[in-house]
Design a protein around this motif. Structure first.
Motif, PDB file in Angstrom:
ATOM      1  N   ALA A 134     -67.148 -14.463 -21.740  1.00 36.37           N
ATOM      2  CA  ALA A 134     -67.393 -15.109 -23.025  1.00 36.37           C
ATOM      3  C   ALA A 134     -66.077 -15.490 -23.701  1.00 36.37           C
ATOM      4  CB  ALA A 134     -68.198 -14.178 -23.929  1.00 36.37           C
ATOM      5  N   LEU A 135     -65.096 -14.614 -23.635  1.00 36.86           N
ATOM      6  CA  LEU A 135     -63.787 -14.927 -24.219  1.00 36.86           C
ATOM      7  C   LEU A 135     -63.141 -16.103 -23.491  1.00 36.86           C
ATOM      8  CD1 LEU A 135     -62.439 -11.283 -24.707  1.00 36.86           C
ATOM      9  CD2 LEU A 135     -63.084 -12.891 -26.518  1.00 36.86           C
ATOM     10  N   ALA A 136     -63.311 -16.155 -22.176  1.00 36.49           N
ATOM     11  CA  ALA A 136     -62.724 -17.247 -21.395  1.00 36.49           C
ATOM     12  C   ALA A 136     -63.315 -18.593 -21.787  1.00 36.49           C
ATOM     13  CB  ALA A 136     -62.924 -16.983 -19.901  1.00 36.49           C
ATOM     14  N   VAL A 137     -64.628 -18.662 -21.923  1.00 39.91           N
ATOM     15  CA  VAL A 137     -65.263 -19.944 -22.267  1.00 39.91           C
ATOM     16  C   VAL A 137     -64.987 -20.316 -23.719  1.00 39.91           C
ATOM     17  CG1 VAL A 137     -67.548 -19.087 -22.977  1.00 39.91           C
ATOM     18  CG2 VAL A 137     -67.333 -21.332 -21.926  1.00 39.91           C
ATOM     19  N   ASN A 138     -64.793 -19.319 -24.576  1.00 43.72           N
ATOM     20  CA  ASN A 138     -64.414 -19.623 -25.958  1.00 43.72           C
ATOM     21  C   ASN A 138     -63.001 -20.188 -26.029  1.00 43.72           C
ATOM     22  OD1 ASN A 138     -66.851 -18.898 -27.026  1.00 43.72           O
ATOM     23  ND2 ASN A 138     -66.184 -16.902 -27.807  1.00 43.72           N
ATOM     24  N   MET A 139     -62.113 -19.713 -25.153  1.00 40.70           N
ATOM     25  CA  MET A 139     -60.748 -20.224 -25.108  1.00 40.70           C
ATOM     26  C   MET A 139     -60.673 -21.589 -24.444  1.00 40.70           C
ATOM     27  SD  MET A 139     -58.448 -16.850 -24.258  1.00 40.70           S
ATOM     28  CE  MET A 139     -56.905 -17.751 -24.415  1.00 40.70           C
ATOM     29  N   ASP A 140     -61.497 -21.789 -23.424  1.00 42.69           N
ATOM     30  CA  ASP A 140     -61.502 -23.062 -22.697  1.00 42.69           C
ATOM     31  C   ASP A 140     -62.939 -23.436 -22.351  1.00 42.69           C
ATOM     32  OD1 ASP A 140     -61.225 -25.254 -21.096  1.00 42.69           O
ATOM     33  OD2 ASP A 140     -60.035 -24.276 -19.540  1.00 42.69           O
ATOM     34  N   PRO A 141     -63.569 -24.321 -23.140  1.00 41.24           N
ATOM     35  CA  PRO A 141     -64.960 -24.700 -22.908  1.00 41.24           C
ATOM     36  C   PRO A 141     -65.195 -25.361 -21.545  1.00 41.24           C
ATOM     37  CG  PRO A 141     -64.278 -25.341 -25.117  1.00 41.24           C
ATOM     38  CD  PRO A 141     -63.034 -24.913 -24.387  1.00 41.24           C
ATOM     39  N   THR A 142     -64.131 -25.809 -20.878  1.00 38.96           N
ATOM     40  CA  THR A 142     -64.299 -26.422 -19.555  1.00 38.96           C
ATOM     41  C   THR A 142     -64.288 -25.376 -18.433  1.00 38.96           C
ATOM     42  OG1 THR A 142     -61.926 -26.790 -19.124  1.00 38.96           O
ATOM     43  CG2 THR A 142     -63.094 -28.476 -20.403  1.00 38.96           C
ATOM     44  N   PHE A 143     -64.068 -24.113 -18.782  1.00 40.59           N
ATOM     45  CA  PHE A 143     -63.995 -23.036 -17.792  1.00 40.59           C
ATOM     46  C   PHE A 143     -65.198 -23.015 -16.847  1.00 40.59           C
ATOM     47  CE2 PHE A 143     -64.859 -18.393 -16.958  1.00 40.59           C
ATOM     48  CZ  PHE A 143     -63.842 -18.189 -16.051  1.00 40.59           C
ATOM     49  N   PRO A 144     -66.446 -23.082 -17.363  1.00 43.65           N
ATOM     50  CA  PRO A 144     -67.600 -23.014 -16.448  1.00 43.65           C
ATOM     51  C   PRO A 144     -67.667 -24.170 -15.458  1.00 43.65           C
ATOM     52  CG  PRO A 144     -68.275 -22.598 -18.717  1.00 43.65           C
ATOM     53  CD  PRO A 144     -66.879 -23.117 -18.770  1.00 43.65           C
ATOM     54  N   GLN A 145     -67.139 -25.321 -15.841  1.00 39.00           N
ATOM     55  CA  GLN A 145     -67.196 -26.496 -14.972  1.00 39.00           C
ATOM     56  C   GLN A 145     -66.256 -26.364 -13.774  1.00 39.00           C
ATOM     57  OE1 GLN A 145     -66.305 -29.783 -17.611  1.00 39.00           O
ATOM     58  NE2 GLN A 145     -67.681 -28.940 -19.174  1.00 39.00           N
ATOM     59  N   LYS A 146     -65.304 -25.456 -13.859  1.00 40.97           N
ATOM     60  CA  LYS A 146     -64.327 -25.284 -12.785  1.00 40.97           C
ATOM     61  C   LYS A 146     -64.726 -24.189 -11.806  1.00 40.97           C
ATOM     62  CE  LYS A 146     -60.807 -26.700 -16.095  1.00 40.97           C
ATOM     63  NZ  LYS A 146     -59.723 -26.220 -16.981  1.00 40.97           N
ATOM     64  N   ILE A 147     -65.847 -23.515 -12.084  1.00 42.38           N
ATOM     65  CA  ILE A 147     -66.321 -22.433 -11.224  1.00 42.38           C
ATOM     66  C   ILE A 147     -67.349 -22.984 -10.235  1.00 42.38           C
ATOM     67  CG2 ILE A 147     -67.615 -20.263 -11.174  1.00 42.38           C
ATOM     68  CD1 ILE A 147     -66.473 -19.675 -13.939  1.00 42.38           C
ATOM     69  N   LYS A 148     -67.232 -22.574  -8.998  1.00 40.96           N
ATOM     70  CA  LYS A 148     -68.178 -23.022  -7.974  1.00 40.96           C
ATOM     71  C   LYS A 148     -69.562 -22.444  -8.225  1.00 40.96           C
ATOM     72  CE  LYS A 148     -68.859 -23.044  -2.948  1.00 40.96           C
ATOM     73  NZ  LYS A 148     -68.302 -22.615  -1.639  1.00 40.96           N
ATOM     74  N   SER A 149     -69.617 -21.139  -8.523  1.00 41.94           N
ATOM     75  CA  SER A 149     -70.896 -20.482  -8.774  1.00 41.94           C
ATOM     76  C   SER A 149     -70.656 -19.151  -9.482  1.00 41.94           C
ATOM     77  CB  SER A 149     -71.675 -20.263  -7.474  1.00 41.94           C
ATOM     78  OG  SER A 149     -70.868 -19.637  -6.498  1.00 41.94           O
TER      79      SER A 149
END
Length: 318
Positions: A134-149
């Motif tokens: 949650a902290l990672a996506v709050n810092m960078d909203p594009t974080f989930p788009q860079k994860i394969k799964s």
């Protein structure tokens, strides 16, 4: 076979250790880093426990990162009744690596860096509270788009809790984090819920065969699992349904990340997390009717190949 690149986020208790050892023994898996989170024990204990597992497996070269020490809101939960106060059965080892072995980079920053370096290639396995994610996506909203799964052990599918009436431990530890992750991540997501793991439990005969292998890893597992085994047996004597078989909760999520064919049936739907209910805070809700009007559907594991899980676990201690 191409290597599967994993980033593993843990609150290292006994079943996290089991899941980690399962991944460490898989020849086609490369763990880029292990990020630590509060949960089963304090963050310092979690970090020590990961280092102990890596030392046992001769893999201390894998970087370990210290992450969130508390939930986004509210008080911290711990699970000493099951995992022991230290998280690994209260059987300390004076030769365990010191915390100065940890990488200096914060876990959340390491997550962001690694998914940028390996954009679209990294599968993230989360076996504890989802605070770091949650902290990672709050810092960078594009974080989930860079994860394969994304593979998660947590939540529930039938409103059955294990720490509250309707709350599974990992989600109950940080409901807001679970809410953020399940609302923000749009990468392919598979969730191993509490009820799913119980329905796919393993026989106790297998467990005893597993920890009785003549290896250093098996001896380590036998020691750290003794506390939880005693707790489970007591619950079984009291006829508690969840204690009838051996369940390594976190290993189900890890097995799904390692073997694409491990999950044999899943429920595809939108999920949400309840934040305000008096009895239901932290409960994962399956929106099978589509009333939440969200596009991203996750795969809630329903059935799996338990023979594959046995094989992976045996190999982990072999």
């Amino acid at each position: 076979m191409d290597k599967k690149l994993l980033l593993v986020d843990v609150d290292c208790g006994v079943d996290d250790a089991q899941a980690l050892m399962l991944a460490l023994a898989a020849p086609h898996v490369e763990i880029l880093g292990i990020t630590c989170c509060h949960g089963n024990s304090t963050i310092d204990n979690v970090c020590r426990n990961v280092l102990r597992v890596l030392k046992t497996c001769n893999r201390l070269q894998i970087p370990v990162y210290r992450g969130a020490s508390r939930p986004l809101l509210g008080e911290s939960l711990h699970a000493s009744h099951y995992h022991g106060v230290d998280g690994l059965g209260d059987v300390p080892d004076s030769t365990s690596p010191d915390l100065d072995v940890l990488s200096k980079e914060h876990a959340v920053l390491a997550m962001l860096r690694l998914v940028n370096e390996y954009s679209g290639q990294v599968s993230l396995v989360a076996t504890g509270p989802l605070t770091n994610l949650a902290l990672a996506v709050n810092m960078d909203p594009t974080f989930p788009q860079k994860i394969k799964s994304l593979f998660i052990m947590g939540g529930n599918m039938e409103s059955r809790g294990n720490v509250t009436v309707c709350g599974e431990f990992n989600f109950a530890c940080d409901p807001e984090a679970a809410y953020i992750v399940l609302n923000s991540f749009d990468c392919p997501t598979k969730i191993a819920t509490w009820e799913f793991t119980l329905r796919n439990d393993l026989p106790w005969d297998f467990y005893h065969e597993w920890i009785s292998q003549n290896t250093e890893k098996a001896e380590f597992m036998k020691k750290i699992s003794a506390h939880s085994e005693t707790f489970i047996k007591k619950c079984a004597e009291e006829k508690e349904e969840w204690a009838k078989g051996f369940v390594s909760c976190d290993s189900y999520a890890m097995a799904a990340a390692i073997d694409d064919n491990f999950v044999t049936d899943a429920i595809k739907c939108v999920v949400g997390v309840e934040l305000s209910g008096t009895l239901t805070r932290g409960m994962m809700v399956l929106d099978t009717l589509g009333l939440l009007q969200r596009k991203h559907k996750v795969s809630v594991m329903n059935k799996c190949d338990t023979e594959k899980l046995k094989f992976l676990l045996m190999k982990a201690l072999g």
